[in-house]
Design an enzyme around this catalytic site. Structure first.
Site, PDB file in Angstrom:
ATOM      1  N   GLU A  13      -9.546  -1.225   5.286  1.00 25.17           N
ATOM      2  CA  GLU A  13     -10.204  -0.930   6.557  1.00 25.17           C
ATOM      3  C   GLU A  13     -11.465  -1.778   6.704  1.00 25.17           C
ATOM      4  O   GLU A  13     -11.946  -2.348   5.714  1.00 25.17           O
ATOM      5  CB  GLU A  13     -10.582   0.564   6.588  1.00 25.17           C
ATOM      6  CG  GLU A  13      -9.382   1.508   6.460  1.00 25.17           C
ATOM      7  CD  GLU A  13      -8.552   1.601   7.755  1.00 25.17           C
ATOM      8  OE1 GLU A  13      -8.725   0.758   8.656  1.00 25.17           O
ATOM      9  OE2 GLU A  13      -7.722   2.526   7.833  1.00 25.17           O
TER      10      GLU A  13
ATOM     11  N   ASP B 215       0.818  -1.212   0.000  1.00 28.22           N
ATOM     12  CA  ASP B 215       0.000   0.000   0.000  1.00 28.22           C
ATOM     13  C   ASP B 215       0.852   1.263   0.000  1.00 28.22           C
ATOM     14  O   ASP B 215       2.076   1.208   0.136  1.00 28.22           O
ATOM     15  CB  ASP B 215      -0.962  -0.009   1.197  1.00 28.22           C
ATOM     16  CG  ASP B 215      -0.265  -0.364   2.524  1.00 28.22           C
ATOM     17  OD1 ASP B 215       0.981  -0.457   2.539  1.00 28.22           O
ATOM     18  OD2 ASP B 215      -0.967  -0.540   3.519  1.00 28.22           O
TER      19      ASP B 215
ATOM     20  N   ASP C 201      -7.651  -2.452  14.245  1.00 29.99           N
ATOM     21  CA  ASP C 201      -9.047  -2.662  13.854  1.00 29.99           C
ATOM     22  C   ASP C 201      -9.199  -3.824  12.863  1.00 29.99           C
ATOM     23  O   ASP C 201     -10.252  -4.003  12.257  1.00 29.99           O
ATOM     24  CB  ASP C 201      -9.639  -1.375  13.261  1.00 29.99           C
ATOM     25  CG  ASP C 201      -8.896  -0.904  12.015  1.00 29.99           C
ATOM     26  OD1 ASP C 201      -7.940  -1.582  11.571  1.00 29.99           O
ATOM     27  OD2 ASP C 201      -9.271   0.159  11.468  1.00 29.99           O
TER      28      ASP C 201
ATOM     29  N   HIS D 150      -7.396  -4.262  10.068  1.00 30.94           N
ATOM     30  CA  HIS D 150      -7.086  -3.989   8.666  1.00 30.94           C
ATOM     31  C   HIS D 150      -5.786  -4.661   8.237  1.00 30.94           C
ATOM     32  O   HIS D 150      -4.879  -4.861   9.041  1.00 30.94           O
ATOM     33  CB  HIS D 150      -7.091  -2.484   8.350  1.00 30.94           C
ATOM     34  CG  HIS D 150      -5.925  -1.689   8.842  1.00 30.94           C
ATOM     35  ND1 HIS D 150      -6.013  -0.744   9.837  1.00 30.94           N
ATOM     36  CD2 HIS D 150      -4.625  -1.668   8.451  1.00 30.94           C
ATOM     37  CE1 HIS D 150      -4.848  -0.188  10.037  1.00 30.94           C
ATOM     38  NE2 HIS D 150      -3.968  -0.736   9.211  1.00 30.94           N
TER      39      HIS D 150
HETATM   40  C1  GLP Z   1      -0.351   0.478   8.621  1.00 35.93           C
HETATM   41  C2  GLP Z   1      -0.012  -0.339   7.381  1.00 35.93           C
HETATM   42  C3  GLP Z   1      -0.336  -1.808   7.580  1.00 35.93           C
HETATM   43  C4  GLP Z   1       0.236  -2.273   8.908  1.00 35.93           C
HETATM   44  C5  GLP Z   1      -0.377  -1.499  10.044  1.00 35.93           C
HETATM   45  C6  GLP Z   1       0.106  -1.952  11.421  1.00 35.93           C
HETATM   46  O1  GLP Z   1      -1.673   0.843   8.672  1.00 35.93           O
HETATM   47  N1  GLP Z   1      -0.698   0.125   6.215  1.00 35.93           N
HETATM   48  O2  GLP Z   1       0.196  -2.551   6.496  1.00 35.93           O
HETATM   49  O3  GLP Z   1       0.002  -3.652   9.070  1.00 35.93           O
HETATM   50  O4  GLP Z   1      -0.005  -0.133   9.859  1.00 35.93           O
HETATM   51  O5  GLP Z   1       1.344  -1.396  11.710  1.00 35.93           O
HETATM   52  P1  GLP Z   1       2.318  -1.903  12.845  1.00 35.93           P
HETATM   53  O6  GLP Z   1       2.948  -3.146  12.328  1.00 35.93           O
HETATM   54  O7  GLP Z   1       3.308  -0.796  12.998  1.00 35.93           O
HETATM   55  O8  GLP Z   1       1.494  -2.130  14.046  1.00 35.93           O
END
Ligand code: GLP
Length: 270
Positions: free
Chosen positions: A152, A68, A145, A147
């Site tokens: 989302e 993304d 959440d 995602h």
């Molecule tokens: C962002 C990214 C996701 C990731 C999420 C959780 O929203 N787009 O791909 O999984 O953060 O991040 P973290 O691994 O820092 O908790």
């Protein structure tokens, strides 16, 4: 059901991912890796970089596709996922930057209002993944959440790469990367869809800490629902979910997951 592996810490999870991917690259030097940002995969990338160096594995033909990107950030912005993937994966692993793609690359900061261009980028990205022969191993983090990528809650479980509106919670969570200033966090993104992610041949989702416990419970033991996009992993024939004790704390069948992993024949791999 996915395979659930409960580990002591991020380093142990990283080592499992790294062994799996290093073996893949040895068998298939032009392997296609699905890459993710966020803090969860960082230990895994570090471990992989370590094995690549130690075992002198040739990664010059490895290809990569990120999940993304924020919409409206130029590629040079330090918090763009283009810059982040290059900083955390491409450089430490020594990949050829020309082989690594991020969904917003063709947009380079184009605003949401640039409708035609923005709308075309998603389908073009899916076509590029397909032309590369599909993703061999996709690493995933998970949002609090539920995602994955930037899909989302409410995202279509059949979606392709497309533009999405970020949830306010995600923007608040990610404001720390923008000096704590919520106004600097983009409101939109371009993300591989759940349908895109499910096409990868192997999914490895990593989650650590109590903040992920509820999302992991929904993902693993809840119903398959767009309300928790990660629950779509239940539909995938080869999904591995690696969590620490804190992230696993709400799982009801923990004992079984532990037992199954402990009794797994070595030839099976993950
Ligand atoms: C962002 C990214 C996701 C990731 C999420 C959780 O929203 N787009 O791909 O999984 O953060 O991040 P973290 O691994 O820092 O908790």
């Amino acid at each position: 059901m996915a395979e659930i592996i409960i580990v002591e810490d991020e380093a142990q999870a990283g080592a499992i991912y790294a062994r799996c991917v290093a073996d893949l690259i040895t068998a298939k030097p032009d392997a296609v890796l699905g890459l993710a940002t966020g803090s969860s995969p960082l230990a895994a990338y570090r471990a992989l970089a370590g094995i690549v160096k130690e075992e002198d594995i040739d990664v010059s033909h490895v290809r990569g596709f990120a999940l993304d990107e924020y919409l409206g950030l130029p590629l040079t912005h330090p918090e763009s996922y283009h810059a982040t993937i290059h900083r955390t994966v491409v450089e430490p692993l020594g990949l050829d930057p020309a082989n690594v793609h991020v969904p917003g690359d063709v947009l380079d900061g184009a605003p949401l209002a640039d409708g035609e261009r923005v709308a075309a980028a998603g389908p073009a990205y899916d076509a590029a993944i397909e032309a590369a022969g599909g993703i061999d191993v996709q690493i995933l983090g998970i949002g609090a959440d539920g995602h994955v990528g930037f899909n989302e809650p409410g995202s279509s479980l059949a979606s392709g790469t497309r533009v999405k509106t970020l949830a306010e919670r995600t923007r608040v969570d990610n404001a720390r990367f923008f000096g704590g200033d919520l106004d600097q966090v983009p409101t939109h993104c371009i993300t591989q869809g759940i349908g895109t992610i499910l096409k990868a041949r192997h999914l490895i989702l990593l989650a650590f800490g109590a903040g992920k416990a509820e999302a992991i419970e929904e993902t693993v033991e809840g119903g398959v629902s767009a309300f928790c996009p990660a629950s779509a992993l239940q539909l995938h024939p080869h999904a591995t979910i690696i969590v620490d004790e804190a992230a696993a704390s709400r799982l009801r069948h923990k004992d079984y997951y532990r037992y199954a992993y402990a009794h797994k024949p070595a030839w099976q791999g993950i």
